[in-house]
Design a protein around this motif. Sequence first.
Motif, PDB file in Angstrom:
ATOM      1  N   ALA A  45       6.611  16.525  -2.724  1.00  0.00           N
ATOM      2  CA  ALA A  45       5.165  16.105  -2.363  1.00  0.00           C
ATOM      3  C   ALA A  45       4.671  14.591  -3.189  1.00  0.00           C
ATOM      4  CB  ALA A  45       4.111  16.893  -2.519  1.00  0.00           C
ATOM      5  N   ALA A  46       5.084  14.751  -4.511  1.00  0.00           N
ATOM      6  CA  ALA A  46       4.813  13.434  -5.518  1.00  0.00           C
ATOM      7  C   ALA A  46       5.606  12.352  -4.995  1.00  0.00           C
ATOM      8  CB  ALA A  46       5.152  13.888  -7.004  1.00  0.00           C
ATOM      9  N   HIS A  49       6.962  11.794  -2.129  1.00  0.00           N
ATOM     10  CA  HIS A  49       6.463  11.160  -0.676  1.00  0.00           C
ATOM     11  C   HIS A  49       5.148  10.425  -0.971  1.00  0.00           C
ATOM     12  CE1 HIS A  49       6.147  11.657   3.743  1.00  0.00           C
ATOM     13  NE2 HIS A  49       4.724  11.463   3.450  1.00  0.00           N
ATOM     14  N   ALA A  50       4.399  10.853  -1.776  1.00  0.00           N
ATOM     15  CA  ALA A  50       3.201  10.041  -1.934  1.00  0.00           C
ATOM     16  C   ALA A  50       3.586   8.506  -2.579  1.00  0.00           C
ATOM     17  CB  ALA A  50       2.259  10.775  -2.924  1.00  0.00           C
ATOM     18  N   VAL A  90       5.024   6.519   0.255  1.00  0.00           N
ATOM     19  CA  VAL A  90       3.902   5.982   1.003  1.00  0.00           C
ATOM     20  C   VAL A  90       3.311   4.808   0.270  1.00  0.00           C
ATOM     21  CG1 VAL A  90       1.632   6.599   2.099  1.00  0.00           C
ATOM     22  CG2 VAL A  90       3.781   8.231   2.423  1.00  0.00           C
ATOM     23  N   ALA A  91       2.881   5.123  -0.903  1.00  0.00           N
ATOM     24  CA  ALA A  91       2.205   4.052  -1.670  1.00  0.00           C
ATOM     25  C   ALA A  91       3.037   2.764  -1.803  1.00  0.00           C
ATOM     26  CB  ALA A  91       1.749   4.517  -3.069  1.00  0.00           C
TER      27      ALA A  91
END
Length: 157
Positions: A89-90, A92-93, A96-97
């Motif tokens: 999840a980290a 992925h974030a 995306v950033a």
Amino acid sequence: MSTNAYLSFLAIGVALILLDGQIIYRSGKRYLGNVDGSPAAAASMARLVTTLFHLSTLGVLALISTIGIGGSDLPGVVGRIGVLLLVLAAAHAITVAALARIRGEREAEAFVQGGGASARRRAVEMPGPTVTPVPGQEGLHPDVSPSLENRSPYTAS
């Protein structure tokens, strides 16, 4: 942890990483392609970012597989998958950033190369004013507001 539990964790982890990577690649390619309409450049940038995502998360998967979590096979696999999902999840974030930053840079570059023509074209193509024009001033973008004393357009003198 037995060999079967270890291999099942690695198989589940690799499948999760590849699935998330494909989602990032396909969405990132469309997200970056909307900026200037260059699908080849968008696909190339999305591929680079996705490759970095895959390499870093597969490395983390290898590291997580060596950590001793849980006493037996099932709690160990479930604990490792939980840690992997949090790390995924980290990652992925962060990815995306990175895509958002690349898109912002490409938008700025397209604006500079186009001389801001697309923004001016959008302003001209608007069907009407978005706000009620101030009395005494016509057009979509009034330059100044009227003075309050005599309801006439503001003068600089």
